[in-house]
Scaffold this active site. Structure first.
Site, short mmCIF file in Angstrom:
data_model
loop_
_atom_site.label_atom_id
_atom_site.label_comp_id
_atom_site.label_asym_id
_atom_site.label_seq_id
_atom_site.Cartn_x
_atom_site.Cartn_y
_atom_site.Cartn_z
N THR A 177 37.81 66.94 -155.04
CA THR A 177 36.89 66.89 -156.17
C THR A 177 35.85 65.78 -155.99
O THR A 177 34.67 65.96 -156.33
CB THR A 177 37.66 66.67 -157.49
N THR A 198 35.74 72.95 -157.35
CA THR A 198 36.16 72.26 -156.12
C THR A 198 37.07 73.16 -155.30
O THR A 198 37.04 73.15 -154.06
CB THR A 198 36.88 70.95 -156.47
N THR A 200 57.71 71.88 -107.10
CA THR A 200 58.40 72.21 -108.34
C THR A 200 59.39 71.10 -108.64
O THR A 200 60.09 70.63 -107.73
CB THR A 200 59.14 73.56 -108.24
N SER A 241 40.39 47.43 -112.34
CA SER A 241 41.24 46.27 -112.58
C SER A 241 40.39 45.02 -112.69
O SER A 241 39.34 44.89 -112.04
CB SER A 241 42.24 46.10 -111.44
#
Length: 472
Positions: free
Chosen positions: A99, A139, A185, A316
């Site tokens: 709202t 609203t 895998t 770094s």
């Protein structure tokens, strides 16, 4: 600073004289100091489209004075030109089901319309935020509609970026198609694969995400506009109810439709959960790909070192020459944030009660952030990482030839038991599988050359027991 006194149902409050927002916006800004951020500019534009379409429709059906409608439409056009955005002062996270945001729009548009008609800001006898700008609305239909329109706009941008990423992966798949490398895998050597095949798989995964995005966009086009407070359409003229969505669709250039059941569309926000889910799935896909690129580029001398990522910045403050995979890293972090946002969106959607979900502000805040940040991450991923990736072909082939994983291709020709013995000896002694196979006279050099040809190693249907016969 000069002030004007404005009154609402809570009481009288002084509002800075020169601002376009009013008392209800100011109260909300004071009540909801949550993020310290501004409302997303695209939802401001969406609200302007809605208010413009409503004024046009109400004027068209004869329930709103044409002069007032003209001023409201002109004020909305100014917002769509990028003006007055700074007058939207409410926090993205707010109580009240949106709202505050709706009234912020109503007050800004009303006060600008008042000026257009020659009056002074705050003189709501000329143009009233509720009675004129919000006429025939609530609203509870305005905010969900604005959320869907904004989501559509942001999803369109994300889809464009994903299509660019798809093209970039396809180009790399072609470029790297000849590069043989070791497939893995569970992080262990498996069987050979071509680097181009890996990148082709990335493109397929991205295309699947694009299709998901396209699917959820359809849900965002279905609006509860015209349903007003709970979907029953109270205070909305029947002609308005028929014309508002077509008019809105026309002026914003989106293919919008009115929901078949306005009560359902007002009560339930599950379409936003669908969008969040699609965005999350895409983020997960891209994060996994980013992980792969970080692994394949690791080292460069002591890791996999199979590919090179573009060097974008020093890595770094203490180690000279160190360059980190910062672009994949930011993709990972965006994904983590999106996953968290998805949990928030899910819980907020579940928490709705009866005729309304009051938690759309937090849904929109997180959803817009997810879509935006993913699009930005994809943009930098393409231009600052994927396009500049190069392959270390010699390193890739070296890892294949020194891996025990190639024994899988030899297995059909020497049998599983013999292949297992050779694999174990290669692991324990460090000798190559090729050397041990030749030593034991299991296959000759020409036969091994045929079996271990990169194409034969990485495509189905041309390997196995019949391979040597076909070559003969």
């Amino acid at each position: 600073m000069e002030f004007r006194a404005e009154k609402d149902s809570i009481g009288v409050k002084n509002v800075p004289e020169n601002v376009y927002y009013g008392v209800q916006s100011l109260r909300a800004a004071e009540n909801f100091r949550i993020t310290g951020l501004f409302i997303h500019p695209e939802i401001i534009n969406s609200l302007a489209y809605i208010k413009k379409a409503s004024a046009m429709t109400n004027s068209e059906i004869g329930v709103l004075d044409k002069r007032i409608a003209y001023a409201i439409i002109k004020a909305c056009d100014e917002i769509l030109e990028g003006k007055l955005h700074g007058e939207f002062i409410v926090d993205p996270i707010q109580g009240g089901a949106g709202t505050s945001l709706n009234m912020n729009a109503n007050e800004v548009i009303a006060n600008r319309a008042i000026e257009i008609l020659g009056g002074e800001k705050g003189d709501y006898s000329i143009v009233h935020p509720n009675d004129h700008v919000n006429y025939g609305q609530s609203t509870n239909d305005v905010i969900p509609t604005a959320g869907k329109m904004t989501s559509l706009k942001l999803l369109n941008n994300l889809e464009r970026e994903l299509n660019r990423l798809y093209d970039a992966f396809c180009e790399k798949a072609e470029e790297f198609d000849h590069v043989i490398k070791m497939g893995r895998t569970q992080m262990q050597d498996a069987v050979p694969i071509r680097l181009g095949q890996e990148f082709r798989a990335y493109s397929v995964a991205v295309k699947r995400d694009i299709k998901r995005i396209q699917k959820v966009k359809v849900e965002m086009k279905e609006l509860n506009m015209g349903g007003t407070a709970v979907g029953t359409g109270i205070n909305a003229d029947t002609d308005y109810l028929k014309k508002i969505v077509p008019n809105l669709s026309k002026i914003c250039g989106m293919d919008l439709v009115q929901a078949d059941d306005l009560i359902d569309a007002t009560q339930n926000v599950d379409p936003f959960v669908s969008v969040s889910g699609a965005v999350k799935a895409c983020a997960v896909t891209l994060s996994k790909i980013a992980n792969d690129l970080r692994l394949m580029s690791s080292g460069p001398r002591t890791g996999f070192g199979e590919i090179n990522l573009p060097a974008k910045q020093n890595g770094s403050s203490i180690m000279p020459g160190k360059v980190n995979p910062v672009i994949p890293e930011v993709v990972n972090q965006v994904a983590f944030n999106i996953i968290g946002n998805d949990v928030t969106i899910t819980m907020a959607a579940e928490a709705g009660q009866l005729e309304l979900n009051a938690f759309e502000p937090i849904i929109f805040y997180n959803l817009f952030q997810s879509i935006d940040t993913l699009a930005y991450a994809v943009d930098t991923f393409i231009d600052n990482c994927v396009k500049g990736i190069t392959a270390n072909e010699d390193r890739c082939r070296e890892l294949v030839e020194n891996s025990v994983g190639i024994i899988t291709a030899i297995c059909p020709h020497v049998g599983y038991a013999v292949a297992s013995r050779i694999a174990k000896e290669a692991i324990s002694t460090g000798e190559s599988v090729r050397t041990l196979i030749l030593r034991d006279g299991l296959l000759n050099d020409e036969e091994l050359k045929t079996i271990l040809d990169p194409v034969n190693l990485t495509q189905p249907g041309i390997s196995g027991k019949n391979l040597l016969k076909k070559e003969q």
